[in-house]
Design an enzyme around this catalytic site. Structure first.
Site, short mmCIF file in Angstrom:
data_model
loop_
_atom_site.label_atom_id
_atom_site.label_comp_id
_atom_site.label_asym_id
_atom_site.label_seq_id
_atom_site.Cartn_x
_atom_site.Cartn_y
_atom_site.Cartn_z
N SER A 98 4.57 -13.40 28.81
CA SER A 98 3.97 -12.14 29.19
C SER A 98 2.69 -12.33 29.98
O SER A 98 1.73 -12.94 29.51
CB SER A 98 3.68 -11.31 27.92
OG SER A 98 3.14 -10.06 28.26
N TYR A 135 -1.43 2.65 4.16
CA TYR A 135 -1.62 2.32 5.57
C TYR A 135 -2.80 3.12 6.08
O TYR A 135 -2.89 4.33 5.84
CB TYR A 135 -0.38 2.68 6.39
CG TYR A 135 0.81 1.75 6.18
CD1 TYR A 135 0.75 0.42 6.56
CD2 TYR A 135 1.99 2.23 5.63
CE1 TYR A 135 1.84 -0.43 6.37
CE2 TYR A 135 3.08 1.40 5.43
CZ TYR A 135 3.00 0.07 5.80
OH TYR A 135 4.07 -0.75 5.61
N HIS A 178 -4.72 2.04 9.49
CA HIS A 178 -4.78 1.95 10.96
C HIS A 178 -6.10 2.47 11.49
O HIS A 178 -6.16 3.32 12.39
CB HIS A 178 -3.61 2.72 11.59
CG HIS A 178 -2.25 2.19 11.18
ND1 HIS A 178 -1.77 0.95 11.58
CD2 HIS A 178 -1.28 2.72 10.39
CE1 HIS A 178 -0.58 0.76 11.08
NE2 HIS A 178 -0.26 1.81 10.35
N VAL A 210 3.61 -4.45 20.31
CA VAL A 210 2.48 -5.37 20.28
C VAL A 210 1.60 -5.06 19.07
O VAL A 210 1.37 -3.90 18.74
CB VAL A 210 1.64 -5.23 21.57
CG1 VAL A 210 0.42 -6.13 21.51
CG2 VAL A 210 2.50 -5.57 22.78
N VAL A 245 6.25 8.67 18.08
CA VAL A 245 6.06 9.14 16.71
C VAL A 245 5.39 8.05 15.90
O VAL A 245 5.88 6.92 15.83
CB VAL A 245 7.41 9.55 16.08
CG1 VAL A 245 7.23 9.92 14.61
CG2 VAL A 245 8.02 10.72 16.85
N ASP A 265 0.47 3.79 16.44
CA ASP A 265 -0.43 4.00 15.31
C ASP A 265 -1.64 3.08 15.36
O ASP A 265 -2.59 3.24 14.59
CB ASP A 265 0.31 3.88 13.96
CG ASP A 265 1.08 2.60 13.81
OD1 ASP A 265 0.90 1.68 14.63
OD2 ASP A 265 1.88 2.50 12.86
N GLU A 299 -1.59 -2.67 6.24
CA GLU A 299 -1.28 -3.39 7.48
C GLU A 299 -2.18 -4.57 7.76
O GLU A 299 -1.89 -5.37 8.66
CB GLU A 299 -1.29 -2.43 8.68
CG GLU A 299 -2.66 -1.98 9.14
CD GLU A 299 -3.23 -0.81 8.37
OE1 GLU A 299 -4.31 -0.32 8.75
OE2 GLU A 299 -2.59 -0.38 7.38
N ARG A 331 8.31 9.66 2.73
CA ARG A 331 8.16 8.50 1.87
C ARG A 331 7.20 8.80 0.72
O ARG A 331 6.48 9.79 0.74
CB ARG A 331 7.64 7.30 2.68
CG ARG A 331 8.62 6.73 3.67
CD ARG A 331 7.98 5.67 4.57
NE ARG A 331 7.03 6.26 5.51
CZ ARG A 331 6.34 5.56 6.41
NH1 ARG A 331 6.49 4.24 6.46
NH2 ARG A 331 5.52 6.14 7.25
N LYS A 374 0.82 7.00 4.04
CA LYS A 374 0.09 7.20 5.30
C LYS A 374 -1.38 7.50 5.04
O LYS A 374 -1.78 7.89 3.94
CB LYS A 374 0.71 8.35 6.10
CG LYS A 374 2.09 8.01 6.66
CD LYS A 374 2.08 6.78 7.54
CE LYS A 374 1.34 6.99 8.84
NZ LYS A 374 1.31 5.75 9.68
N VAL A 398 5.99 1.73 19.65
CA VAL A 398 5.86 1.56 18.20
C VAL A 398 4.42 1.24 17.83
O VAL A 398 3.98 1.48 16.70
CB VAL A 398 6.81 0.45 17.70
CG1 VAL A 398 6.74 0.30 16.19
CG2 VAL A 398 8.26 0.78 18.11
#
Length: 367
Positions: free
Chosen positions: A220, A94, A96, A239, A298, A270, A118, A15, A75, A267
């Site tokens: 949950s 991003y 994280h 989540v 990944v 990260d 994010e 990207r 990233k 998912v």
């Protein structure tokens, strides 16, 4: 302002942070843009298209980082980029950080401002810059999970859609947000037996209406998670707590109670992952096995479908990008509460509450 666009160097990250149309918007406003040669090639944008948009092409990432007041990426900076960061620089990407104490330390030590895609958050809780990549990752999660369930990939040999007379594959999705809903959409399209777990009763009601009762929605809690995960062919971790480390919902012990050849796709990796046995992997070596269960973790899944992902991402990053360059970091953040929530680090301070709490820093907001 001088804005820099370096080439992404994370494993199989194709990207690009800005497409030529965005460069044209910046140069048309009187800003200068430096682009590292080849930055857009993985998404189908050649150097000539950036030059035609008014960018200056440079040969090395060091030239971009050294001269730019603002860096636009996809990233988070990796270790080889830490020494390129400049004091007072703004990085828009991003990040994280809750799952990356080393990068957080570097940003604070070097007094670099980090606006994280994010954590830009609207008043209604929507995360506009995370949503498109969550849509991509959610859809991909089911696709890759179905692939690794195949016997030649080490899976148990289950077809998610089944066939007449044979049970469907069971997909259990932990989290009913954007990732979870998109994963469910693809799983239903494949004909799977789909269950979504979430702690938000209102969201479960929305999902029940959205999927017209074709998905089993479950509240949950530890007992329900254990019951569903044990019987799953594919578990998808979806989540998210904005800016914070993902909670661990599936223990190592529970993984050991799944059937051999089952698959988990986390998912949330990260943000630290919601499955205890998960750790980040790359597109080169995407899976590992724990207690006979295949783990796909990944951290940059959307990078594999770079053209789609780049166009979707750029569509939502552009308005905030233009605000940041036109108004300056402080002015843009003070004018927009959503953007203020995107500010994670500033002048050596940790300015996002969830990041600070996750990593043990003092929370020091901009204002």
């Amino acid at each position: 302002m001088l804005i820099g666009l370096p080439k992404e160097i994370k494993n199989h990250e194709y990207r690009v942070g800005m497409i030529p149309n965005h460069v044209r918007a910046l140069t048309g406003r009187g800003h200068e843009v430096w682009v590292q040669r080849g930055a857009g090639a993985g998404s189908g944008f050649d150097d000539e298209s950036y030059a035609a948009a008014g960018a200056r092409l440079v040969d090395s990432a060091a030239e971009v980082w050294t001269n730019a007041a603002m860096i636009v990426k996809v990233k988070e900076p990796v270790a080889s980029e830490y020494d390129l960061m400049q004091e007072g620089q703004l990085i828009y990407t991003y990040l994280h950080l809750a799952a990356d104490p080393t990068l957080t330390e570097q940003l604070l030590k070097r007094r670099v401002s980090g606006v994280a895609y994010e954590t830009i958050e609207l008043a209604n809780g929507h995360l506009p810059l995370l949503a498109p990549m969550s849509q991509v990752a959610g859809r991909m999660a089911t696709q890759v999970g179905a692939q690794y369930l195949q016997r030649e990939k080490g899976g148990k040999g289950v077809l998610l859609g089944g066939v007449p007379g044979v049970r469907k594959g069971r997909v259990v999705i932990l989290g009913g947000g954007v990732v979870g809903a998109q994963a469910a959409t693809i799983a239903l399209g494949m004909g799977a037996d789909v269950r979504i777990l979430d702690v938000n009763a209102k969201r479960l009601e929305e999902l029940d209406l959205l999927f017209e009762g074709r998905v089993q929605t479950l509240y949950s809690d530890p007992y329900t998670i254990a019951e569903q995960v044990r019987g799953a062919d594919l578990v998808i971790g979806a989540v998210l707590i904005a800016g914070a480390k993902a909670p661990t919902l599936v223990s190592r012990k529970l993984i050991g109670e799944m059937e051999p050849g089952s698959v988990v796709v986390d998912v949330a990796v990260d943000q630290g992952g919601c499955i205890e046995t998960c750790h980040a992997t790359t597109h080169d070596n995407p899976t590992f096995v724990v207690d006979g269960v295949i783990h796909y973790c990944v951290a940059n899944m959307p990078g594999a479908v770079s053209r789609t992902s780049t166009l979707a991402l750029n569509a939502v990053t552009r308005p905030y990008l233009l605000d940041l360059v036109d108004k300056g970091l402080e002015g843009a953040c003070k004018a927009d509460p959503a953007l203020m929530l995107g500010l994670n680090t500033y002048a050596g301070r940790c300015t996002h509450k969830a990041v600070a709490e996750s990593l043990g820093y003092a929370y020091e907001p901009l204002v």
